[in-house]
Design an enzyme around this catalytic site. Structure first.
Site, short mmCIF file in Angstrom:
data_model
loop_
_atom_site.label_atom_id
_atom_site.label_comp_id
_atom_site.label_asym_id
_atom_site.label_seq_id
_atom_site.Cartn_x
_atom_site.Cartn_y
_atom_site.Cartn_z
N ARG A 40 -1.22 -8.97 13.48
CA ARG A 40 -1.77 -7.97 12.55
C ARG A 40 -2.56 -8.66 11.44
O ARG A 40 -3.59 -8.14 10.98
CB ARG A 40 -0.62 -7.13 11.95
CG ARG A 40 -0.04 -6.14 12.96
CD ARG A 40 1.34 -5.67 12.56
NE ARG A 40 1.35 -4.79 11.41
CZ ARG A 40 2.45 -4.55 10.67
NH1 ARG A 40 3.60 -5.11 10.98
NH2 ARG A 40 2.38 -3.74 9.65
N ARG B 139 -10.12 0.73 8.05
CA ARG B 139 -9.72 -0.62 8.43
C ARG B 139 -10.85 -1.37 9.13
O ARG B 139 -10.67 -2.53 9.51
CB ARG B 139 -8.51 -0.56 9.37
CG ARG B 139 -7.17 -0.79 8.67
CD ARG B 139 -6.09 -0.58 9.70
NE ARG B 139 -4.87 -1.27 9.48
CZ ARG B 139 -3.75 -0.67 9.05
NH1 ARG B 139 -3.74 0.59 8.73
NH2 ARG B 139 -2.64 -1.37 8.94
N LYS C 286 0.83 -1.21 0.00
CA LYS C 286 0.00 0.00 0.00
C LYS C 286 0.87 1.26 0.00
O LYS C 286 0.61 2.19 -0.77
CB LYS C 286 -0.93 0.03 1.23
CG LYS C 286 -1.93 -1.13 1.29
CD LYS C 286 -2.93 -0.98 2.43
CE LYS C 286 -2.33 -0.98 3.82
NZ LYS C 286 -1.71 -2.27 4.23
N ARG D 144 11.59 -6.38 5.80
CA ARG D 144 11.38 -4.97 5.46
C ARG D 144 12.20 -4.06 6.37
O ARG D 144 12.30 -4.28 7.56
CB ARG D 144 9.89 -4.64 5.63
CG ARG D 144 9.55 -3.19 5.36
CD ARG D 144 8.09 -3.03 5.10
NE ARG D 144 7.29 -2.89 6.32
CZ ARG D 144 6.01 -2.55 6.33
NH1 ARG D 144 5.38 -2.32 5.19
NH2 ARG D 144 5.36 -2.44 7.46
N ARG E 172 10.66 -1.74 11.70
CA ARG E 172 9.54 -1.26 12.52
C ARG E 172 9.34 -2.22 13.68
O ARG E 172 9.47 -3.42 13.51
CB ARG E 172 8.27 -1.19 11.66
CG ARG E 172 8.06 0.15 11.03
CD ARG E 172 6.90 0.17 10.08
NE ARG E 172 5.65 -0.40 10.59
CZ ARG E 172 4.50 -0.32 9.92
NH1 ARG E 172 4.44 0.29 8.75
NH2 ARG E 172 3.41 -0.86 10.41
P1 AMP Z 1 0.32 0.66 9.06
O1 AMP Z 1 1.49 1.59 9.01
O2 AMP Z 1 -0.78 1.06 8.10
O3 AMP Z 1 0.70 -0.79 8.95
O4 AMP Z 1 -0.34 0.85 10.52
C1 AMP Z 1 0.41 0.55 11.68
C2 AMP Z 1 -0.53 0.40 12.87
O5 AMP Z 1 -1.23 1.63 13.09
C3 AMP Z 1 -1.63 -0.63 12.71
O6 AMP Z 1 -1.18 -1.96 12.99
C4 AMP Z 1 -2.66 -0.13 13.72
O7 AMP Z 1 -2.25 -0.43 15.03
C5 AMP Z 1 -2.56 1.38 13.55
N1 AMP Z 1 -3.49 1.88 12.51
C6 AMP Z 1 -3.18 2.43 11.31
N2 AMP Z 1 -4.28 2.76 10.62
C7 AMP Z 1 -5.33 2.40 11.40
C8 AMP Z 1 -6.75 2.47 11.26
N3 AMP Z 1 -7.31 2.95 10.15
N4 AMP Z 1 -7.50 2.03 12.28
C9 AMP Z 1 -6.96 1.55 13.42
N5 AMP Z 1 -5.63 1.44 13.62
C10 AMP Z 1 -4.82 1.86 12.64
#
Ligand code: AMP
Length: 224
Positions: free
Chosen positions: A175, A94, A19, A131, A164
């Site tokens: 996740r 999400r 993404k 990653r 990360r």
């Molecule tokens: P990402 O960088 O998109 O993988 O997001 C990292 C973490 O941020 C996720 O595992 C969630 O804990 C939180 N997060 C990001 N976007 C959302 C969302 N739309 N709703 C809830 N938690 C989110």
């Protein structure tokens, strides 16, 4: 007042499906901002804001941050002036509740283009455990598929690359569980609304990008 339609692109996919990579390419292509709710949360955490403090415990466990918290952050961001012509959402919505909240923002305006980036769990675990991310500019690398030119150093800004905290195998598995339970239902939600385009992400990123462009604008053949 401008009458040109708002271009909103939603990228849905499991963690590691690409993404962020595709959103960066789309941002350059359409000159609209890339909004990653994960990046927004990480920035709150880095700055030590109360929102960041609240979100941190969820992120570290691989769980979703609460809907009300994420909505507050997202609605603030899309109200900014650079979002007037549209934006790319990476990691939002999400949950069905988030999608419904977003729908109330759109009302009767141009519907979003929803891209579902599809990749199986085994490939995801491989991608995420390999990653690395730039600690400064957020550029992404894969230790085998797209390594940095100099080990552990960002090609763009020279800053150190880090893993990360939530890219460890245990957290990735959590996740993925969260993705299949809470986020995957969005595939049916948008498919029922005839807005969904599913793309197989086990392909080179250029091929995936060309397919996304076709979904965004079927008359645009310049990417082919
Ligand atoms: P990402 O960088 O998109 O993988 O997001 C990292 C973490 O941020 C996720 O595992 C969630 O804990 C939180 N997060 C990001 N976007 C959302 C969302 N739309 N709703 C809830 N938690 C989110």
């Amino acid at each position: 007042m401008s009458t040109s339609p708002l271009r909103v692109i939603i990228l849905i996919g499991p963690p590691g499906s690409g993404k962020g990579t595709q959103a960066t390419l789309l941002k350059d292509r359409f000159a609209i901002p890339h909004i990653s709710t994960g990046d927004l949360l990480r920035s709150h955490i880095q700055k030590g804001t109360p929102l960041g403090h609240q979100a941190q415990k969820f992120i570290e466990k691989g769980l979703l941050a609460p809907d009300d918290l994420i909505l507050e952050i997202l609605l603030q961001r899309i109200a900014e002036s650079d979002c007037r012509k549209g934006y790319i959402l990476d990691g939002f919505p999400r949950t069905i509740l988030q999608a419904e909240a977003l729908q109330t923002v759109f009302g009767n305006s141009t519907p979003p283009i929803v891209i579902h980036l599809d990749l199986n769990d085994k490939k995801i675990i491989d991608r995420l455990t390999q990653r690395m991310i730039c600690s400064h500019c957020g550029a992404l690398y894969h230790l085998h598929l797209s390594p940095p030119k100099i080990p552990s150093q960002c090609n763009h800004c020279g800053n150190p690359l880090v893993q990360r905290k939530d890219d460890t195998k245990e957290v990735i598995i959590e996740r993925l569980k969260v993705y299949h339970t809470l986020t995957a239902p969005l595939i049916h939600y948008y498919s029922d609304k005839k807005l969904l385009h599913t793309i197989d992400c086990d392909q080179p990123k250029e091929t995936i990008f060309a397919q996304i462009i076709t979904a965004c604008d079927p008359s645009d053949l310049s990417s082919q």
